[in-house]
Design an enzyme around this catalytic site. Sequence first.
Site, PDB file in Angstrom:
ATOM      1  N   SER A 119       0.831  -1.195   0.000  1.00 48.02           N
ATOM      2  CA  SER A 119       0.000   0.000   0.000  1.00 48.02           C
ATOM      3  C   SER A 119       0.863   1.241   0.000  1.00 48.02           C
ATOM      4  CB  SER A 119      -0.901   0.001   1.231  1.00 48.02           C
ATOM      5  OG  SER A 119      -0.104  -0.133   2.382  1.00 48.02           O
ATOM      6  N   HIS A 140      -3.541  -3.359  -5.124  1.00 44.06           N
ATOM      7  CA  HIS A 140      -3.742  -3.036  -3.710  1.00 44.06           C
ATOM      8  C   HIS A 140      -5.208  -3.235  -3.306  1.00 44.06           C
ATOM      9  CE1 HIS A 140      -3.896   0.156  -0.351  1.00 44.06           C
ATOM     10  NE2 HIS A 140      -3.611  -1.021   0.154  1.00 44.06           N
ATOM     11  N   GLU A 152      -6.782  -0.861  -6.088  1.00 44.98           N
ATOM     12  CA  GLU A 152      -5.967   0.149  -6.773  1.00 44.98           C
ATOM     13  C   GLU A 152      -4.946  -0.628  -7.596  1.00 44.98           C
ATOM     14  OE1 GLU A 152      -5.462   4.074  -3.979  1.00 44.98           O
ATOM     15  OE2 GLU A 152      -4.427   2.297  -3.298  1.00 44.98           O
ATOM     16  N   ASN A 191      -4.524   5.504   0.553  1.00 44.95           N
ATOM     17  CA  ASN A 191      -3.772   5.640   1.810  1.00 44.95           C
ATOM     18  C   ASN A 191      -3.278   7.054   2.058  1.00 44.95           C
ATOM     19  OD1 ASN A 191      -4.196   3.261   3.046  1.00 44.95           O
ATOM     20  ND2 ASN A 191      -2.338   2.285   2.312  1.00 44.95           N
TER      21      ASN A 191
HETATM   22  N1  CAA Z   1     -16.009 -12.221   5.861  1.00 40.96           N
HETATM   23  C1  CAA Z   1     -17.340 -12.397   5.944  1.00 40.96           C
HETATM   24  N2  CAA Z   1     -18.122 -11.619   6.693  1.00 40.96           N
HETATM   25  C2  CAA Z   1     -17.542 -10.627   7.402  1.00 40.96           C
HETATM   26  C3  CAA Z   1     -16.161 -10.378   7.363  1.00 40.96           C
HETATM   27  C4  CAA Z   1     -15.381 -11.230   6.559  1.00 40.96           C
HETATM   28  N3  CAA Z   1     -14.059 -11.109   6.464  1.00 40.96           N
HETATM   29  N4  CAA Z   1     -15.882  -9.323   8.163  1.00 40.96           N
HETATM   30  C5  CAA Z   1     -17.038  -8.919   8.684  1.00 40.96           C
HETATM   31  N5  CAA Z   1     -18.041  -9.706   8.236  1.00 40.96           N
HETATM   32  C6  CAA Z   1     -19.437  -9.675   8.566  1.00 40.96           C
HETATM   33  C7  CAA Z   1     -19.678  -9.217   9.982  1.00 40.96           C
HETATM   34  O1  CAA Z   1     -19.440 -10.273  10.883  1.00 40.96           O
HETATM   35  C8  CAA Z   1     -21.142  -8.823   9.900  1.00 40.96           C
HETATM   36  O2  CAA Z   1     -21.941  -9.979  10.005  1.00 40.96           O
HETATM   37  P1  CAA Z   1     -23.370  -9.962  10.789  1.00 40.96           P
HETATM   38  O3  CAA Z   1     -24.239  -9.066   9.960  1.00 40.96           O
HETATM   39  O4  CAA Z   1     -23.781 -11.388  10.760  1.00 40.96           O
HETATM   40  O5  CAA Z   1     -23.069  -9.444  12.159  1.00 40.96           O
HETATM   41  C9  CAA Z   1     -21.255  -8.287   8.477  1.00 40.96           C
HETATM   42  O6  CAA Z   1     -20.104  -8.717   7.776  1.00 40.96           O
HETATM   43  C10 CAA Z   1     -21.308  -6.803   8.366  1.00 40.96           C
HETATM   44  O7  CAA Z   1     -20.446  -6.224   9.277  1.00 40.96           O
HETATM   45  P2  CAA Z   1     -20.867  -4.922  10.023  1.00 40.96           P
HETATM   46  O8  CAA Z   1     -22.063  -5.102  10.841  1.00 40.96           O
HETATM   47  O9  CAA Z   1     -19.640  -4.392  10.682  1.00 40.96           O
HETATM   48  O10 CAA Z   1     -21.381  -4.050   8.807  1.00 40.96           O
HETATM   49  P3  CAA Z   1     -20.855  -2.865   8.013  1.00 40.96           P
HETATM   50  O11 CAA Z   1     -21.995  -2.426   7.228  1.00 40.96           O
HETATM   51  O12 CAA Z   1     -20.137  -1.887   8.871  1.00 40.96           O
HETATM   52  O13 CAA Z   1     -19.775  -3.445   6.958  1.00 40.96           O
HETATM   53  C11 CAA Z   1     -17.442  -3.045   6.501  1.00 40.96           C
HETATM   54  C12 CAA Z   1     -18.475  -3.815   7.305  1.00 40.96           C
HETATM   55  C13 CAA Z   1     -17.625  -3.314   5.006  1.00 40.96           C
HETATM   56  C14 CAA Z   1     -16.071  -3.510   6.934  1.00 40.96           C
HETATM   57  C15 CAA Z   1     -17.664  -1.526   6.751  1.00 40.96           C
HETATM   58  O14 CAA Z   1     -17.658  -1.279   8.110  1.00 40.96           O
HETATM   59  C16 CAA Z   1     -16.623  -0.656   6.092  1.00 40.96           C
HETATM   60  O15 CAA Z   1     -16.683  -0.350   4.912  1.00 40.96           O
HETATM   61  N6  CAA Z   1     -15.659  -0.187   6.906  1.00 40.96           N
HETATM   62  C17 CAA Z   1     -14.548   0.597   6.425  1.00 40.96           C
HETATM   63  C18 CAA Z   1     -13.385  -0.342   6.265  1.00 40.96           C
HETATM   64  C19 CAA Z   1     -12.199   0.349   5.707  1.00 40.96           C
HETATM   65  O16 CAA Z   1     -12.047   1.553   5.765  1.00 40.96           O
HETATM   66  N7  CAA Z   1     -11.282  -0.469   5.144  1.00 40.96           N
HETATM   67  C20 CAA Z   1     -10.061   0.043   4.609  1.00 40.96           C
HETATM   68  C21 CAA Z   1      -9.000  -0.070   5.664  1.00 40.96           C
HETATM   69  S1  CAA Z   1      -7.514   0.664   5.157  1.00 40.96           S
HETATM   70  C22 CAA Z   1      -6.820  -0.433   4.119  1.00 40.96           C
HETATM   71  O17 CAA Z   1      -7.197  -1.540   3.979  1.00 40.96           O
HETATM   72  C23 CAA Z   1      -5.676   0.128   3.344  1.00 40.96           C
HETATM   73  C24 CAA Z   1      -4.370  -0.197   3.871  1.00 40.96           C
HETATM   74  O18 CAA Z   1      -3.494  -0.437   3.067  1.00 40.96           O
HETATM   75  C25 CAA Z   1      -4.055  -0.121   5.309  1.00 40.96           C
END
Ligand code: CAA
Length: 394
Positions: A119, A140, A152, A191
């Site tokens: 990233s 990414h 990305e 990022n």
């Molecule tokens: N596989 C399957 N299901 C999963 C899972 C996975 N890996 N992770 C979570 N779930 C499930 C949860 O257990 C939950 O199930 P239930 O409904 O049965 O409880 C369901 O998915 C939905 O989870 P949430 O209730 O938390 O719902 P949400 O609407 O918030 O969606 C999310 C989850 C998509 C992660 C959302 O919170 C989101 O978009 N968050 C932002 C994440 C983000 O910013 N990611 C980028 C991080 S930075 C990065 O990655 C870059 C880097 O290089 C560092």
Amino acid sequence: MEVSKIAVIGAGTMGHGIAEICAISGFEVSLNDVAENILNSAIEKIKWSLEKLYEKKQIKEEPSQVLARIKTSTSLDEVLKDADFMIEAAIEDLNVKRDIFKKADMLAPSQAILASNTSSLPITEIAESTQRKSKVIGTHFFNPPVLMKLVEIVRGKYTDDATLNVSIQLCKKLEKEIVVVNKDIPGFVVNRILARVVDTACMLVYNGVADVEDVDAVLRYRLNFPMGVFEVADYSGLDVFYFIHGIMTSRGFKARLCPILEEKFKNKEYGVKTGKGFYTYPGPGKYQKPQLEKERATKLDPSIILAHAINEAAYLLREGIATKSDIDKAVMLGLGYPKGIFRFADEFGIDRVVAALEKLSEITGEEIEIDPLLSKMVKENKLGVKTNEGFYRY
Ligand code: CAA
């Protein structure tokens, strides 16, 4: 070139998720890491995730059928010898990645494409450790890869069009949306924007302007973000953010590491994975959404949290690193923002964003260079929704 076998190197947070989506999409996957216990733990996590997706009818095949397409091995030779496409998701360390690519270049078939999930590290320098520089590219993914729609795709200096096209086609088969990043800059698009939000939020807390929960409540309840920024940091790992920050700044990204993040890193409070970060969780690796009181969402002006990220987005646009629509798409699909960063800017008002940047400089004592594009927009009275034109027309 038709891809059917994918090798995923690194079975941690990102690697296991990438292996999972590849298997869901029907590819034969070989997953590699340095120790059996890491691979076993990755398979457990994939199993948990597949069962969740199956329960919700988000996958048609039974988890066991998908799992049957994933083989694991601690031998690089074993996983690479017949791979068409490698996705490397090892730790963010240039020497480690260059070493993996050097070995992969010797072990994988000559036509195989070698991609990195980095990233923040330069694809060009990773490519230079191989004899097939034109076949090296950045793909990414975002955490968690099964739920986040974005990839990305990053062109290094040597990446050729055929490699780019095969990578785009592959990501489409994985049902991902793609943003092509035209220049190999530190942090690419997402990022860089995320780093500005994390740094701002952390510095507001460090300077006593707000609490962690105040910032996250504004993002969650007033801007409708799926997670607050401290939640995201805990979720992806504060160690990951710490390393990425170090790499980005060493490559010219101007930012100061927030002292709170540094302290948490030193105390090994990495977030969900250790059970404590900005929030406390039921145990190591046990995620539970932090409770946030709605009343806290009124304590802070949302524009101050996003102003530096908007300034960064203006820079990316002005420099031609990605298009306006791709930058907006990137934050919506890579970070789950309910709308693009330029839409937020237009709604706040560009003059208000500039004022927020000035205020932020005052609070932190560090000068922020206001991007010339924002200054020009203010001068031309293109302030956003209120003047019917900003980044978009209304
Ligand atoms: N596989 C399957 N299901 C999963 C899972 C996975 N890996 N992770 C979570 N779930 C499930 C949860 O257990 C939950 O199930 P239930 O409904 O049965 O409880 C369901 O998915 C939905 O989870 P949430 O209730 O938390 O719902 P949400 O609407 O918030 O969606 C999310 C989850 C998509 C992660 C959302 O919170 C989101 O978009 N968050 C932002 C994440 C983000 O910013 N990611 C980028 C991080 S930075 C990065 O990655 C870059 C880097 O290089 C560092």
